[in-house]
Design a protein around this motif. Sequence first.
Motif, PDB file in Angstrom:
ATOM      1  N   GLY A 224       0.793  -1.219   0.000  1.00 45.72           N
ATOM      2  CA  GLY A 224       0.000   0.000   0.000  1.00 45.72           C
ATOM      3  C   GLY A 224       0.824   1.267   0.000  1.00 45.72           C
ATOM      4  O   GLY A 224       0.450   2.261  -0.628  1.00 45.72           O
ATOM      5  N   GLY A 225       1.948   1.267   0.712  1.00 41.24           N
ATOM      6  CA  GLY A 225       2.814   2.440   0.678  1.00 41.24           C
ATOM      7  C   GLY A 225       3.380   2.673  -0.701  1.00 41.24           C
ATOM      8  O   GLY A 225       3.503   3.817  -1.161  1.00 41.24           O
ATOM      9  N   GLU A 226       3.701   1.590  -1.382  1.00 39.58           N
ATOM     10  CA  GLU A 226       4.243   1.696  -2.745  1.00 39.58           C
ATOM     11  C   GLU A 226       3.193   2.240  -3.707  1.00 39.58           C
ATOM     12  O   GLU A 226       3.461   3.122  -4.522  1.00 39.58           O
ATOM     13  CB  GLU A 226       4.745   0.325  -3.203  1.00 39.58           C
ATOM     14  CG  GLU A 226       5.646   0.367  -4.404  1.00 39.58           C
ATOM     15  CD  GLU A 226       6.902   1.200  -4.178  1.00 39.58           C
ATOM     16  OE1 GLU A 226       7.168   2.081  -5.014  1.00 39.58           O
ATOM     17  OE2 GLU A 226       7.594   0.978  -3.164  1.00 39.58           O
ATOM     18  N   SER A 227       1.964   1.712  -3.612  1.00 43.49           N
ATOM     19  CA  SER A 227       0.922   2.164  -4.531  1.00 43.49           C
ATOM     20  C   SER A 227       0.575   3.630  -4.293  1.00 43.49           C
ATOM     21  O   SER A 227       0.398   4.401  -5.248  1.00 43.49           O
ATOM     22  CB  SER A 227      -0.334   1.289  -4.389  1.00 43.49           C
ATOM     23  OG  SER A 227      -0.978   1.485  -3.151  1.00 43.49           O
ATOM     24  N   ALA A 228       0.486   4.039  -3.029  1.00 38.04           N
ATOM     25  CA  ALA A 228       0.170   5.438  -2.718  1.00 38.04           C
ATOM     26  C   ALA A 228       1.273   6.368  -3.203  1.00 38.04           C
ATOM     27  O   ALA A 228       1.006   7.451  -3.727  1.00 38.04           O
ATOM     28  CB  ALA A 228      -0.046   5.609  -1.215  1.00 38.04           C
ATOM     29  N   SER A 229       2.513   5.939  -3.047  1.00 39.89           N
ATOM     30  CA  SER A 229       3.656   6.745  -3.467  1.00 39.89           C
ATOM     31  C   SER A 229       3.641   6.980  -4.968  1.00 39.89           C
ATOM     32  O   SER A 229       3.822   8.113  -5.445  1.00 39.89           O
ATOM     33  CB  SER A 229       4.959   6.039  -3.056  1.00 39.89           C
ATOM     34  OG  SER A 229       6.087   6.733  -3.524  1.00 39.89           O
ATOM     35  N   ILE A 230       3.412   5.943  -5.741  1.00 41.25           N
ATOM     36  CA  ILE A 230       3.423   6.063  -7.202  1.00 41.25           C
ATOM     37  C   ILE A 230       2.217   6.860  -7.686  1.00 41.25           C
ATOM     38  O   ILE A 230       2.336   7.720  -8.557  1.00 41.25           O
ATOM     39  CB  ILE A 230       3.475   4.667  -7.846  1.00 41.25           C
ATOM     40  CG1 ILE A 230       4.825   3.995  -7.527  1.00 41.25           C
ATOM     41  CG2 ILE A 230       3.258   4.744  -9.351  1.00 41.25           C
ATOM     42  CD1 ILE A 230       4.897   2.530  -7.884  1.00 41.25           C
ATOM     43  N   ALA A 231       1.035   6.601  -7.113  1.00 41.33           N
ATOM     44  CA  ALA A 231      -0.172   7.312  -7.539  1.00 41.33           C
ATOM     45  C   ALA A 231      -0.054   8.807  -7.309  1.00 41.33           C
ATOM     46  O   ALA A 231      -0.524   9.614  -8.125  1.00 41.33           O
ATOM     47  CB  ALA A 231      -1.384   6.761  -6.793  1.00 41.33           C
ATOM     48  N   ALA A 232       0.590   9.213  -6.213  1.00 43.72           N
ATOM     49  CA  ALA A 232       0.670  10.628  -5.841  1.00 43.72           C
ATOM     50  C   ALA A 232       1.882  11.340  -6.422  1.00 43.72           C
ATOM     51  O   ALA A 232       2.095  12.519  -6.142  1.00 43.72           O
ATOM     52  CB  ALA A 232       0.681  10.753  -4.318  1.00 43.72           C
ATOM     53  N   GLY A 233       2.681  10.648  -7.222  1.00 46.71           N
ATOM     54  CA  GLY A 233       3.820  11.295  -7.860  1.00 46.71           C
ATOM     55  C   GLY A 233       5.053  11.398  -6.995  1.00 46.71           C
ATOM     56  O   GLY A 233       5.970  12.151  -7.305  1.00 46.71           O
ATOM     57  N   LEU A 234       5.115  10.608  -5.931  1.00 47.15           N
ATOM     58  CA  LEU A 234       6.316  10.576  -5.096  1.00 47.15           C
ATOM     59  C   LEU A 234       7.390   9.695  -5.723  1.00 47.15           C
ATOM     60  O   LEU A 234       8.570   9.781  -5.368  1.00 47.15           O
ATOM     61  CB  LEU A 234       5.994  10.061  -3.692  1.00 47.15           C
ATOM     62  CG  LEU A 234       5.395  11.045  -2.685  1.00 47.15           C
ATOM     63  CD1 LEU A 234       4.049  11.587  -3.142  1.00 47.15           C
ATOM     64  CD2 LEU A 234       5.233  10.379  -1.321  1.00 47.15           C
ATOM     65  N   SER A 235       6.971   8.818  -6.635  1.00 48.86           N
ATOM     66  CA  SER A 235       7.868   7.870  -7.280  1.00 48.86           C
ATOM     67  C   SER A 235       7.276   7.480  -8.626  1.00 48.86           C
ATOM     68  O   SER A 235       6.057   7.325  -8.733  1.00 48.86           O
ATOM     69  CB  SER A 235       8.039   6.629  -6.398  1.00 48.86           C
ATOM     70  OG  SER A 235       8.714   5.591  -7.079  1.00 48.86           O
ATOM     71  N   PRO A 236       8.096   7.289  -9.657  1.00 54.27           N
ATOM     72  CA  PRO A 236       7.555   6.850 -10.938  1.00 54.27           C
ATOM     73  C   PRO A 236       7.450   5.332 -11.081  1.00 54.27           C
ATOM     74  O   PRO A 236       6.714   4.829 -11.928  1.00 54.27           O
ATOM     75  CB  PRO A 236       8.562   7.400 -11.944  1.00 54.27           C
ATOM     76  CG  PRO A 236       9.860   7.388 -11.202  1.00 54.27           C
ATOM     77  CD  PRO A 236       9.517   7.670  -9.756  1.00 54.27           C
ATOM     78  N   LEU A 237       8.203   4.605 -10.242  1.00 58.56           N
ATOM     79  CA  LEU A 237       8.336   3.161 -10.425  1.00 58.56           C
ATOM     80  C   LEU A 237       8.683   2.528  -9.084  1.00 58.56           C
ATOM     81  O   LEU A 237       9.405   3.131  -8.280  1.00 58.56           O
ATOM     82  CB  LEU A 237       9.457   2.865 -11.430  1.00 58.56           C
ATOM     83  CG  LEU A 237       9.784   1.419 -11.767  1.00 58.56           C
ATOM     84  CD1 LEU A 237       8.648   0.783 -12.560  1.00 58.56           C
ATOM     85  CD2 LEU A 237      11.091   1.338 -12.572  1.00 58.56           C
ATOM     86  N   GLY A 238       8.163   1.320  -8.830  1.00 63.28           N
ATOM     87  CA  GLY A 238       8.471   0.700  -7.558  1.00 63.28           C
ATOM     88  C   GLY A 238       8.425  -0.812  -7.599  1.00 63.28           C
ATOM     89  O   GLY A 238       7.976  -1.425  -8.575  1.00 63.28           O
ATOM     90  N   LEU A 239       8.890  -1.389  -6.512  1.00 62.08           N
ATOM     91  CA  LEU A 239       8.858  -2.836  -6.316  1.00 62.08           C
ATOM     92  C   LEU A 239       7.943  -3.162  -5.147  1.00 62.08           C
ATOM     93  O   LEU A 239       8.060  -2.574  -4.068  1.00 62.08           O
ATOM     94  CB  LEU A 239      10.255  -3.372  -6.010  1.00 62.08           C
ATOM     95  CG  LEU A 239      11.275  -3.357  -7.146  1.00 62.08           C
ATOM     96  CD1 LEU A 239      12.649  -3.761  -6.617  1.00 62.08           C
ATOM     97  CD2 LEU A 239      10.837  -4.296  -8.266  1.00 62.08           C
ATOM     98  N   GLY A 240       7.043  -4.109  -5.372  1.00 68.53           N
ATOM     99  CA  GLY A 240       6.188  -4.622  -4.312  1.00 68.53           C
ATOM    100  C   GLY A 240       6.250  -6.131  -4.288  1.00 68.53           C
ATOM    101  O   GLY A 240       7.002  -6.747  -5.056  1.00 68.53           O
ATOM    102  N   SER A 241       5.461  -6.739  -3.422  1.00 68.77           N
ATOM    103  CA  SER A 241       5.392  -8.200  -3.369  1.00 68.77           C
ATOM    104  C   SER A 241       3.952  -8.615  -3.168  1.00 68.77           C
ATOM    105  O   SER A 241       3.106  -7.805  -2.796  1.00 68.77           O
ATOM    106  CB  SER A 241       6.286  -8.753  -2.254  1.00 68.77           C
ATOM    107  OG  SER A 241       5.858  -8.295  -0.980  1.00 68.77           O
ATOM    108  N   ASP A 242       3.649  -9.893  -3.422  1.00 64.70           N
ATOM    109  CA  ASP A 242       2.261 -10.337  -3.508  1.00 64.70           C
ATOM    110  C   ASP A 242       2.166 -11.811  -3.113  1.00 64.70           C
ATOM    111  O   ASP A 242       2.749 -12.668  -3.766  1.00 64.70           O
ATOM    112  CB  ASP A 242       1.788 -10.141  -4.956  1.00 64.70           C
ATOM    113  CG  ASP A 242       0.302 -10.322  -5.162  1.00 64.70           C
ATOM    114  OD1 ASP A 242      -0.275 -11.246  -4.572  1.00 64.70           O
ATOM    115  OD2 ASP A 242      -0.284  -9.534  -5.921  1.00 64.70           O
ATOM    116  N   VAL A 243       1.423 -12.094  -2.022  1.00 63.88           N
ATOM    117  CA  VAL A 243       1.164 -13.476  -1.623  1.00 63.88           C
ATOM    118  C   VAL A 243      -0.288 -13.868  -1.897  1.00 63.88           C
ATOM    119  O   VAL A 243      -0.595 -15.047  -2.022  1.00 63.88           O
ATOM    120  CB  VAL A 243       1.515 -13.714  -0.138  1.00 63.88           C
ATOM    121  CG1 VAL A 243       0.514 -13.051   0.794  1.00 63.88           C
ATOM    122  CG2 VAL A 243       1.638 -15.202   0.169  1.00 63.88           C
ATOM    123  N   ALA A 244      -1.180 -12.862  -1.986  1.00 66.88           N
ATOM    124  CA  ALA A 244      -2.588 -13.153  -2.224  1.00 66.88           C
ATOM    125  C   ALA A 244      -3.300 -12.040  -2.982  1.00 66.88           C
ATOM    126  O   ALA A 244      -4.287 -12.291  -3.675  1.00 66.88           O
ATOM    127  CB  ALA A 244      -3.319 -13.398  -0.892  1.00 66.88           C
TER     128      ALA A 244
END
Length: 484
Positions: A157-177
Amino acid sequence: MCSELIYCDATKLAEIIRTKEVSPVEVVQAHLDRMQALNPKLNAIVTLADNSLEMAKAAEAVVLSGEELGPLHGVPFTVKDSIDTAGVLTQRGSPIFKGRIPETDALSVARLKSAGAILLAKTNLPEFSYATETDNLLTGRTNNPWNLNHTPGGSSGGESASIAAGLSPLGLGSDVAISLRGPAAHTGIVALKATHGRIPMTGLWPRVPRRFWHVGPMARSVRDLALAYSLLAGPDGADGFSTAPLGLDSGLDAWSNQPLRVGWLVELGFGTIDHEVAATVKAAAAALSSAGCIVDPVQLPALELISSIDVFFKLQKMEAKPAFREATKNQEGKVFKYVQGVLANPDTSMKDYVQAEQQAERLRDQFVKYFQRYDALLCPVTPIPAPVHGLSEFVINGETVPATNMLGATVPFNITGLPALSIRFGTSGEGLPLGVQLVSGWFAESVVLHLASLLEMASPVRNLHPPVGTDVSSRLHLDGHSSQ
């Protein structure tokens, strides 16, 4: 050049850095300024990489020298705080790991750096990455940039919020479900969970149940996902699940020579789906049909007969609980409610565990048959738009369901290891993003990336940014509502 550096995608930033229209220092500084302005409201960023400006200056010198540049040279990126970053705090959302600094980068981080990208910051997550709301005792709660009263999801969620708001153009996340695709849907960005094992998990924690965990890219454009995926994928000689060579993609020629066959499914097998979400999936199906795809409504009987959520939790409890007990031993008082919930759940009996394994196999069999007839599946990502913070149950079309139902349309593709992509294609009546999910057969990532590019071109919400992304002082109050 983009009207605003903070809303250029990574591909465009790399291009204008390469052509010397802008320097890496300007790009990094613009994002640092954006963080300083908005992160107090969002709490998406938890740690800054101390040397990002220093790395940007070094990247600028390389540009000026005329040396060959990597595909992401000078482009900043952010990383979920469960993914190791050398010399930069990686605390996993838990007081138990407060102050932890890894010595080496996770493989995914190292690969982006090798392409010239510059680590900017680490992003927030629920403790141990085990919740659909990004909140923890160490770094607190992250807010959705579309409305601060709502969650950006979890666990990335921190990654998605950061990219959506223009704090970052690209990021790495992880996914178990759900943890890449759900947050992407809640904040209106794009995310890719590739075939299990495509991108090595080396340097990520937790790794249990390891056969369901994925690491993947998050961005604001499909072309950025495709670029990042091309850099991240491929075995590393350390992750035993990552063995398939990158060139193995059964979808590479499927859409270049003939129309892609897409089945779409809204509710049967995924649980109750909000009417606005369902309408968004149907609109996406119509858009793909208009783009030349062969599109049919479909049913998947195994999904209707087998609860993927139930299968996941039976397997997860058997495998994750021992690891969590070991990690929290003698420190139980430092554990937040989400991990407490995992530890408090009754153990899975061996009989139920074996049954869940067999049900997972039947789900895989169903998709083997399905992908003999179709190239892709179009379906919801989440049953509702981003909910307000702290709910333990949701009301969907008048029906009250547990919050675990948020996983209904995403967890089947972790259990089966299929590639799946989340992309926005609508807006709710409350002004929140609505996403759809594209799924292809194993090792056919190019199919979902191609279909996503078609939806991106046809999207009725293309290039929309959250209200927090315009004039913060006049348009957004602390309660998360627009002043307009």
